[in-house]
Scaffold this motif. Structure first.
Motif, PDB file in Angstrom:
ATOM      1  N   ASN A  70       5.052  -6.443  -1.569  1.00 21.71           N
ATOM      2  CA  ASN A  70       5.243  -5.011  -1.376  1.00 21.71           C
ATOM      3  C   ASN A  70       4.181  -4.217  -2.127  1.00 21.71           C
ATOM      4  O   ASN A  70       3.617  -3.243  -1.605  1.00 21.71           O
ATOM      5  CB  ASN A  70       6.639  -4.608  -1.849  1.00 21.71           C
ATOM      6  CG  ASN A  70       6.952  -3.149  -1.550  1.00 21.71           C
ATOM      7  OD1 ASN A  70       6.669  -2.658  -0.464  1.00 21.71           O
ATOM      8  ND2 ASN A  70       7.538  -2.463  -2.521  1.00 21.71           N
ATOM      9  N   THR A  71       3.872  -4.654  -3.356  1.00 20.83           N
ATOM     10  CA  THR A  71       2.838  -3.999  -4.165  1.00 20.83           C
ATOM     11  C   THR A  71       1.484  -4.123  -3.480  1.00 20.83           C
ATOM     12  O   THR A  71       0.735  -3.147  -3.390  1.00 20.83           O
ATOM     13  CB  THR A  71       2.776  -4.628  -5.570  1.00 20.83           C
ATOM     14  OG1 THR A  71       4.022  -4.422  -6.232  1.00 20.83           O
ATOM     15  CG2 THR A  71       1.658  -3.995  -6.397  1.00 20.83           C
ATOM     16  N   ALA A  72       1.165  -5.317  -2.993  1.00 20.73           N
ATOM     17  CA  ALA A  72      -0.112  -5.542  -2.316  1.00 20.73           C
ATOM     18  C   ALA A  72      -0.213  -4.679  -1.061  1.00 20.73           C
ATOM     19  O   ALA A  72      -1.280  -4.143  -0.748  1.00 20.73           O
ATOM     20  CB  ALA A  72      -0.271  -7.018  -1.960  1.00 20.73           C
ATOM     21  N   THR A  73       0.909  -4.523  -0.350  1.00 20.25           N
ATOM     22  CA  THR A  73       0.917  -3.693   0.860  1.00 20.25           C
ATOM     23  C   THR A  73       0.619  -2.237   0.511  1.00 20.25           C
ATOM     24  O   THR A  73      -0.159  -1.573   1.214  1.00 20.25           O
ATOM     25  CB  THR A  73       2.287  -3.792   1.563  1.00 20.25           C
ATOM     26  OG1 THR A  73       2.522  -5.153   1.945  1.00 20.25           O
ATOM     27  CG2 THR A  73       2.332  -2.908   2.794  1.00 20.25           C
ATOM     28  N   LYS A  74       1.228  -1.734  -0.554  1.00 26.16           N
ATOM     29  CA  LYS A  74       0.988  -0.350  -0.979  1.00 26.16           C
ATOM     30  C   LYS A  74      -0.463  -0.147  -1.416  1.00 26.16           C
ATOM     31  O   LYS A  74      -1.086   0.855  -1.076  1.00 26.16           O
ATOM     32  CB  LYS A  74       1.935   0.012  -2.122  1.00 26.16           C
ATOM     33  CG  LYS A  74       3.383   0.161  -1.711  1.00 26.16           C
ATOM     34  CD  LYS A  74       4.259   0.514  -2.909  1.00 26.16           C
ATOM     35  CE  LYS A  74       5.720   0.670  -2.489  1.00 26.16           C
ATOM     36  NZ  LYS A  74       6.583   0.982  -3.667  1.00 26.16           N
ATOM     37  N   LEU A  75      -0.977  -1.104  -2.176  1.00 24.36           N
ATOM     38  CA  LEU A  75      -2.366  -1.020  -2.622  1.00 24.36           C
ATOM     39  C   LEU A  75      -3.316  -1.039  -1.433  1.00 24.36           C
ATOM     40  O   LEU A  75      -4.273  -0.259  -1.371  1.00 24.36           O
ATOM     41  CB  LEU A  75      -2.688  -2.167  -3.576  1.00 24.36           C
ATOM     42  CG  LEU A  75      -2.064  -2.101  -4.978  1.00 24.36           C
ATOM     43  CD1 LEU A  75      -2.190  -3.451  -5.673  1.00 24.36           C
ATOM     44  CD2 LEU A  75      -2.736  -1.018  -5.814  1.00 24.36           C
ATOM     45  N   ASN A  76      -3.036  -1.925  -0.505  1.00 22.71           N
ATOM     46  CA  ASN A  76      -3.922  -2.047   0.656  1.00 22.71           C
ATOM     47  C   ASN A  76      -3.904  -0.787   1.515  1.00 22.71           C
ATOM     48  O   ASN A  76      -4.955  -0.336   1.996  1.00 22.71           O
ATOM     49  CB  ASN A  76      -3.521  -3.251   1.502  1.00 22.71           C
ATOM     50  CG  ASN A  76      -4.561  -3.586   2.552  1.00 22.71           C
ATOM     51  OD1 ASN A  76      -5.724  -3.850   2.230  1.00 22.71           O
ATOM     52  ND2 ASN A  76      -4.160  -3.561   3.813  1.00 22.71           N
ATOM     53  N   ALA A  77      -2.730  -0.197   1.686  1.00 21.49           N
ATOM     54  CA  ALA A  77      -2.632   1.031   2.482  1.00 21.49           C
ATOM     55  C   ALA A  77      -3.430   2.149   1.826  1.00 21.49           C
ATOM     56  O   ALA A  77      -4.162   2.886   2.506  1.00 21.49           O
ATOM     57  CB  ALA A  77      -1.168   1.447   2.626  1.00 21.49           C
ATOM     58  N   TYR A  78      -3.305   2.247   0.517  1.00 20.94           N
ATOM     59  CA  TYR A  78      -3.982   3.340  -0.197  1.00 20.94           C
ATOM     60  C   TYR A  78      -5.499   3.169  -0.190  1.00 20.94           C
ATOM     61  O   TYR A  78      -6.241   4.102   0.148  1.00 20.94           O
ATOM     62  CB  TYR A  78      -3.473   3.396  -1.640  1.00 20.94           C
ATOM     63  CG  TYR A  78      -3.997   4.582  -2.411  1.00 20.94           C
ATOM     64  CD1 TYR A  78      -3.437   5.838  -2.243  1.00 20.94           C
ATOM     65  CD2 TYR A  78      -5.058   4.447  -3.300  1.00 20.94           C
ATOM     66  CE1 TYR A  78      -3.916   6.939  -2.936  1.00 20.94           C
ATOM     67  CE2 TYR A  78      -5.543   5.534  -3.998  1.00 20.94           C
ATOM     68  CZ  TYR A  78      -4.957   6.776  -3.818  1.00 20.94           C
ATOM     69  OH  TYR A  78      -5.445   7.855  -4.497  1.00 20.94           O
ATOM     70  N   PHE A  79      -5.972   1.983  -0.539  1.00 23.43           N
ATOM     71  CA  PHE A  79      -7.417   1.783  -0.652  1.00 23.43           C
ATOM     72  C   PHE A  79      -8.100   1.643   0.708  1.00 23.43           C
ATOM     73  O   PHE A  79      -9.272   1.993   0.848  1.00 23.43           O
ATOM     74  CB  PHE A  79      -7.712   0.603  -1.572  1.00 23.43           C
ATOM     75  CG  PHE A  79      -7.487   0.940  -3.019  1.00 23.43           C
ATOM     76  CD1 PHE A  79      -8.445   1.625  -3.733  1.00 23.43           C
ATOM     77  CD2 PHE A  79      -6.290   0.638  -3.637  1.00 23.43           C
ATOM     78  CE1 PHE A  79      -8.234   1.982  -5.054  1.00 23.43           C
ATOM     79  CE2 PHE A  79      -6.059   0.991  -4.963  1.00 23.43           C
ATOM     80  CZ  PHE A  79      -7.028   1.670  -5.671  1.00 23.43           C
ATOM     81  N   SER A  80      -7.389   1.176   1.706  1.00 20.42           N
ATOM     82  CA  SER A  80      -7.942   1.166   3.064  1.00 20.42           C
ATOM     83  C   SER A  80      -8.156   2.590   3.551  1.00 20.42           C
ATOM     84  O   SER A  80      -9.171   2.900   4.192  1.00 20.42           O
ATOM     85  CB  SER A  80      -7.000   0.422   4.010  1.00 20.42           C
ATOM     86  OG  SER A  80      -6.921  -0.952   3.673  1.00 20.42           O
ATOM     87  N   ALA A  81      -7.204   3.482   3.231  1.00 19.11           N
ATOM     88  CA  ALA A  81      -7.353   4.890   3.600  1.00 19.11           C
ATOM     89  C   ALA A  81      -8.527   5.518   2.866  1.00 19.11           C
ATOM     90  O   ALA A  81      -9.311   6.281   3.444  1.00 19.11           O
ATOM     91  CB  ALA A  81      -6.062   5.643   3.305  1.00 19.11           C
ATOM     92  N   LYS A  82      -8.659   5.198   1.588  1.00 20.36           N
ATOM     93  CA  LYS A  82      -9.794   5.703   0.806  1.00 20.36           C
ATOM     94  C   LYS A  82     -11.118   5.263   1.434  1.00 20.36           C
ATOM     95  O   LYS A  82     -12.076   6.039   1.521  1.00 20.36           O
ATOM     96  CB  LYS A  82      -9.705   5.183  -0.638  1.00 20.36           C
ATOM     97  CG  LYS A  82      -8.732   5.917  -1.528  1.00 20.36           C
ATOM     98  CD  LYS A  82      -9.298   7.259  -1.946  1.00 20.36           C
ATOM     99  CE  LYS A  82      -8.440   7.945  -2.990  1.00 20.36           C
ATOM    100  NZ  LYS A  82      -8.975   9.273  -3.379  1.00 20.36           N
ATOM    101  N   ALA A  83     -11.179   4.008   1.854  1.00 23.83           N
ATOM    102  CA  ALA A  83     -12.404   3.483   2.463  1.00 23.83           C
ATOM    103  C   ALA A  83     -12.695   4.180   3.787  1.00 23.83           C
ATOM    104  O   ALA A  83     -13.848   4.518   4.080  1.00 23.83           O
ATOM    105  CB  ALA A  83     -12.284   1.973   2.660  1.00 23.83           C
ATOM    106  N   ARG A  84     -11.669   4.399   4.589  1.00 25.30           N
ATOM    107  CA  ARG A  84     -11.865   5.062   5.887  1.00 25.30           C
ATOM    108  C   ARG A  84     -12.397   6.480   5.719  1.00 25.30           C
ATOM    109  O   ARG A  84     -13.204   6.952   6.520  1.00 25.30           O
ATOM    110  CB  ARG A  84     -10.539   5.126   6.660  1.00 25.30           C
ATOM    111  CG  ARG A  84     -10.120   3.840   7.311  1.00 25.30           C
ATOM    112  CD  ARG A  84      -9.030   4.065   8.352  1.00 25.30           C
ATOM    113  NE  ARG A  84      -7.854   4.730   7.786  1.00 25.30           N
ATOM    114  CZ  ARG A  84      -6.834   4.100   7.216  1.00 25.30           C
ATOM    115  NH1 ARG A  84      -6.841   2.775   7.137  1.00 25.30           N
ATOM    116  NH2 ARG A  84      -5.809   4.772   6.742  1.00 25.30           N
ATOM    117  N   GLN A  85     -11.966   7.149   4.667  1.00 28.41           N
ATOM    118  CA  GLN A  85     -12.391   8.531   4.441  1.00 28.41           C
ATOM    119  C   GLN A  85     -13.740   8.629   3.731  1.00 28.41           C
ATOM    120  O   GLN A  85     -14.218   9.738   3.458  1.00 28.41           O
ATOM    121  CB  GLN A  85     -11.328   9.279   3.617  1.00 28.41           C
ATOM    122  CG  GLN A  85      -9.937   9.270   4.231  1.00 28.41           C
ATOM    123  CD  GLN A  85      -9.928   9.672   5.692  1.00 28.41           C
ATOM    124  OE1 GLN A  85     -10.669  10.550   6.096  1.00 28.41           O
ATOM    125  NE2 GLN A  85      -9.109   9.007   6.485  1.00 28.41           N
TER     126      GLN A  85
END
Length: 503
Positions: free
Chosen positions: A33-48
């Motif tokens: 669950n922690t990895a999923t939250k981290l991935n969602a946040y940093f993937s969004a950062k990368a996209r932006q």
């Protein structure tokens, strides 16, 4: 054993297995669950466009999350991977400090002894090793010390041995009394490297390899012959290229094309302050080895990670080689950041939970902010993955279609808070990006629109005033600084500039 007792024994054993299985399963689910939250946040950062690099998040001896984003080489479309090596900038200082503290453990160095005790030529008798490691020495910068040497020998390449000779020869006055203030200065770490060489009898590179890199099994780490932008062909293999990222365009500016950077760092070929090249996993190994007491005693590490006090008793957010801070949510965090043109790096360790975050970004996004964001997510804080950054969109439109069209689009997008967000800090960053790039009219309009968007922020008016001042529009600049001071009477910088503008 009776049948009843025997059945009770097996029942107890089964219950024990169930408890262990349940606990382990919950732990695995929590980590996922922690990895999923981290991935969602940093993937969004990368996209932006706010992250292009690698991240590793660990707790104790276990990696919870690691992922690479974007390109190591934009020109050849070569992706970043977790094996891509990066210069780490000033995180090097932390490793250099660890080496010096090893020698303290061995009795070869004493923290409170004057540096002059070990380096006879050193011209400042009151500076101790503690002062060097905490950046409270008051040493003048090497740029000022080497000014005459550069004029007399413009083609020379200066090494650590030259730094001792030149500081002794010039004997320029200290910036402040040792221990009375703090000023971050690369020269401190260069002198620490010299101390390591002096008392160990080994070159800095050899000592670091034998006593830090090898014990920590940092197999993907090396010290280049020349720091930054001057690597040999062999050294460049699998090393991320560095880029200047502009908010107003997706085009990245390769720092290899900036000749002044190459020339500067070729001339100042100093060691110990920022030149090490490595991977996040190797820094993870370094941290594990460090906290296990294998390369430094626990008592010395504790001292290194304790905030020091100035002569007047004021505590600083610095230890010995470490940045040390207290956060109201995260508690004590220790580590170091690094940066140079096209690079931002961060190594942050949360001491109570033994959580580590390592972030490298080769487009100079703020790695330290990203590291803190990761720790906040681990601490259970709700950080919403960012939407589209209006400041970036606005900057592109402003450059292409002008102020009026850009303003209209800004306010249209601002109504859609589900998919877009506006930030005072991002617009301020965009303004300075335009300013540094020589796009003055766009910079002024960006700073102006920021005062319109955030009229209660003193900093928006302060930044707008600074840009106007640089454009020699002194009357308008004065008005902006006065407005800034109305909003924040404690703005000392604003007071100083107002006095200057009134002359």
């Amino acid at each position: 054993m009776s049948k009843i007792l025997n059945s009770g024994y097996y029942l107890t054993k089964i219950l024990f297995i169930i408890v262990i299985w349940t606990t382990t399963s919950l732990s695995i689910l929590s980590a996922q669950n922690t990895a999923t939250k981290l991935n969602a946040y940093f993937s969004a950062k990368a996209r932006q466009g706010d992250f292009n690099g690698v991240i590793l998040v660990a707790e104790k001896n276990k990696i919870l999350y690691q992922k690479a984003f974007g390109f190591a080489d934009f020109g050849n479309k070569q992706l970043n991977t977790m094996q891509t090596r990066f210069p780490i900038g000033s995180i090097t200082k932390l490793l250099t400090a660890t080496a010096a503290l090893q020698l303290v453990d061995k009795g070869l160095l004493t923290l409170d002894k004057p540096v002059k005790f070990y380096l006879n030529e050193f011209p400042y008798p009151d500076i101790t090793i503690t002062h060097l490691l905490s950046h409270t020495s008051g040493l003048p910068s090497w740029d000022s010390v080497f000014k005459n040497a550069i004029q007399d020998h413009p083609n020379s390449i200066f090494s650590n041995n030259d730094i001792l000779t030149e500081y002794s020869k010039q004997n320029i006055a200290l910036v402040f009394k040792p221990g009375s203030m703090h000023e971050y200065n690369n020269a401190n770490s260069a002198f620490v490297a010299l101390l390591i060489e002096k008392v160990s009898g080994l070159s800095y590179e050899t000592y670091m390899k034998q006593h830090i890199l090898v014990p920590a099994k940092m197999n993907n780490t090396f010290i280049p012959k020349s720091p930054f932008f001057n690597y040999t062909a062999t050294e460049r293999k699998n090393v991320a290229k560095l880029y200047i990222s502009h908010m107003y365009t997706p085009i990245k500016e390769n720092t290899d094309t900036i000749r002044s950077n190459k020339n500067y760092w070729k001339k100042f070929n100093f060691k110990g302050f920022g030149e090490i090249i490595t991977t996040p996993e190797d820094l993870f190994k370094f941290n594990n080895t460090l906290i296990a007491g294998k390369i430094l005693t626990p008592s010395t590490l504790k001292i290194a990670q304790t905030a020091i006090q100035l002569n007047n008793g004021v505590s600083l957010p610095r230890g010995l080689g470490w940045q040390v801070e207290m956060d109201h949510i995260l508690g004590k965090i220790a580590g170091h950041g690094g940066g140079l043109t096209g690079l931002s790096t961060s190594f942050i360790y949360q001491t109570d939970t033994q959580r580590l975050v390592v972030v490298f970004d080769n487009t100079q996004q703020n790695a330290e902010d990203l590291s803190v964001d990761a720790l906040m997510i681990l601490a259970g804080q709700s950080l919403t993955p960012p939407g589209n950054d209006i400041a970036r969109i606005y900057g592109h439109i402003l450059l292409e279609k002008g102020a009026t069209y850009a303003r209209n689009e800004l306010y249209r997008l601002k109504q859609d808070t589900t998919h877009y967000y506006s930030s005072e800090q991002q617009f301020n960053k965009l303004g300075y990006d335009f300013l540094r790039s020589g796009k003055i009219s766009q910079a002024l309009e960006t700073f102006r629109i920021n005062t319109e968007l955030f009229p209660q922020s003193y900093n928006t008016f302060d930044s707008y005033g600074e840009a106007l001042f640089k454009d020699n529009q002194k009357e308008k600049a004065l008005i902006m600084y006065q407005k800034s001071l109305e909003l924040n009477p404690d703005n000392e910088n604003g007071k100083r500039i107002i006095q200057e503008l009134k002359k």
